[in-house]
Design an enzyme around this catalytic site. Structure first.
Site, PDB file in Angstrom:
ATOM      1  N   SER A  64       0.824  -1.208   0.000  1.00  0.00           N
ATOM      2  CA  SER A  64       0.000   0.000   0.000  1.00  0.00           C
ATOM      3  C   SER A  64       0.861   1.263   0.000  1.00  0.00           C
ATOM      4  O   SER A  64       2.011   1.249   0.445  1.00  0.00           O
ATOM      5  CB  SER A  64      -0.914   0.041   1.227  1.00  0.00           C
ATOM      6  OG  SER A  64      -1.691  -1.123   1.323  1.00  0.00           O
TER       7      SER A  64
HETATM    8  N1  SAH Z   1      -0.898  -4.831   4.051  1.00  0.00           N
HETATM    9  C1  SAH Z   1      -0.209  -5.118   2.823  1.00  0.00           C
HETATM   10  C2  SAH Z   1      -1.044  -4.746   1.619  1.00  0.00           C
HETATM   11  C3  SAH Z   1      -1.030  -5.834   0.632  1.00  0.00           C
HETATM   12  S1  SAH Z   1      -2.242  -5.767  -0.641  1.00  0.00           S
HETATM   13  C4  SAH Z   1       1.154  -4.463   2.803  1.00  0.00           C
HETATM   14  O1  SAH Z   1       1.474  -3.696   3.712  1.00  0.00           O
HETATM   15  O2  SAH Z   1       1.932  -4.730   1.891  1.00  0.00           O
HETATM   16  C5  SAH Z   1      -3.553  -6.737   0.052  1.00  0.00           C
HETATM   17  C6  SAH Z   1      -3.228  -8.169   0.369  1.00  0.00           C
HETATM   18  O3  SAH Z   1      -4.446  -8.774   0.809  1.00  0.00           O
HETATM   19  C7  SAH Z   1      -2.736  -9.032  -0.793  1.00  0.00           C
HETATM   20  O4  SAH Z   1      -1.538  -9.626  -0.441  1.00  0.00           O
HETATM   21  C8  SAH Z   1      -3.851 -10.063  -0.969  1.00  0.00           C
HETATM   22  O5  SAH Z   1      -3.380 -11.340  -1.385  1.00  0.00           O
HETATM   23  C9  SAH Z   1      -4.432 -10.126   0.428  1.00  0.00           C
HETATM   24  N2  SAH Z   1      -5.782 -10.649   0.544  1.00  0.00           N
HETATM   25  C10 SAH Z   1      -6.864 -10.426  -0.248  1.00  0.00           C
HETATM   26  N3  SAH Z   1      -7.934 -11.095   0.208  1.00  0.00           N
HETATM   27  C11 SAH Z   1      -7.534 -11.751   1.332  1.00  0.00           C
HETATM   28  C12 SAH Z   1      -8.167 -12.628   2.268  1.00  0.00           C
HETATM   29  N4  SAH Z   1      -9.466 -12.986   2.135  1.00  0.00           N
HETATM   30  N5  SAH Z   1      -7.451 -13.106   3.285  1.00  0.00           N
HETATM   31  C13 SAH Z   1      -6.142 -12.776   3.448  1.00  0.00           C
HETATM   32  N6  SAH Z   1      -5.480 -11.976   2.600  1.00  0.00           N
HETATM   33  C14 SAH Z   1      -6.161 -11.467   1.556  1.00  0.00           C
END
Ligand code: SAH
Length: 220
Positions: A64
């Site tokens: 993000s």
């Molecule tokens: N907090 C992260 C943001 C990553 S983007 C950071 O700091 O880098 C969002 C993430 O959510 C992705 O890796 C995606 O695979 C995950 N995601 C989406 N749906 C999800 C779910 N139901 N359970 C767990 N992770 C999920």
């Protein structure tokens, strides 16, 4: 190392940038000022690690934007030792920021490819987040209830299972709170939810935002 020094200067500039954009919680700014974001991005984007932008982390996912991380964290306002559940570990950056603030962090990721890379990285950097491979829509029941839940992917609605894992209010202690982007694929509204009772919740809609989708079921 000269490299570290170079990154430190850029990181300080990012903190100034976030301050100018309206992030005012000094604990959040201090945490962003300590987490080595360059360790959470791919080699190809090293030069952009401290720009205020989201970057690809593979498998069509992104780390993000720092402003978004700071904004979600500031809204959640985790206190030292509070139990915080993160849905969507991704690069691990948000989890690291929460750890720097002294929270007890639990984080769930549904993509095996990211989980296998991020869980060891967090350990290597000495962040004590508990990591789990699984569908975050189910939360993480074993460690519930949580003081706070932060969802870093956008879904059409707020999963009821997550609401149920928020702490109940007790006496003068308020219930758990959640920060979650809610809406269709191309735009969501950052939503803040508070638990007021067994099946009583209050919510406040905040800024528009855009996250990768919250998807159920794991992917190996
Ligand atoms: N907090 C992260 C943001 C990553 S983007 C950071 O700091 O880098 C969002 C993430 O959510 C992705 O890796 C995606 O695979 C995950 N995601 C989406 N749906 C999800 C779910 N139901 N359970 C767990 N992770 C999920």
């Amino acid at each position: 190392m000269t490299e570290d020094w170079k990154f430190e200067r850029r990181r300080n500039r990012l903190v100034d940038d976030l301050r100018e954009k309206g992030i005012s919680d000094e604990r959040v700014l201090a945490a962003v000022g300590r987490v080595p974001r360059h360790r959470f991005v791919e080699q190809a984007f090293l030069g952009r690690a401290y720009n205020d932008e989201a970057l690809p982390i593979g498998l069509k996912q992104t780390i993000s934007q720092p402003y978004t991380v700071a904004y979600q964290t500031q809204t959640l306002a985790p206190k030292r030792d509070e139990r915080i559940l993160e849905i969507g570990t991704g690069s691990g950056y948000q989890a690291a920021v929460l750890c720097e603030m002294g929270a007890k962090v639990y984080t769930v990721e549904r993509m095996r490819g990211l989980f296998d890379k991020t869980a060891p990285l967090l350990r290597q950097l000495r962040y004590k987040a508990s990591t789990r491979f699984g569908d975050g829509m189910q939360g993480w029941e074993a460690h519930a209830p949580y003081d706070g839940i932060i969802v870093t992917a956008g879904g059409i609605e707020i999963p009821d299972t997550l609401l149920q894992q928020l702490k109940m209010p007790e006496g003068t202690t308020p219930g758990g709170r959640m920060i979650i982007p809610v809406g269709p694929r191309h735009e969501q509204i950052m939503t803040y939810v508070m638990r007021l009772g067994e099946n009583q919740f209050d919510s406040v809609e905040m800024e528009a935002c855009r996250f990768v989708p919250l998807l159920s079921r794991t992917q190996s």
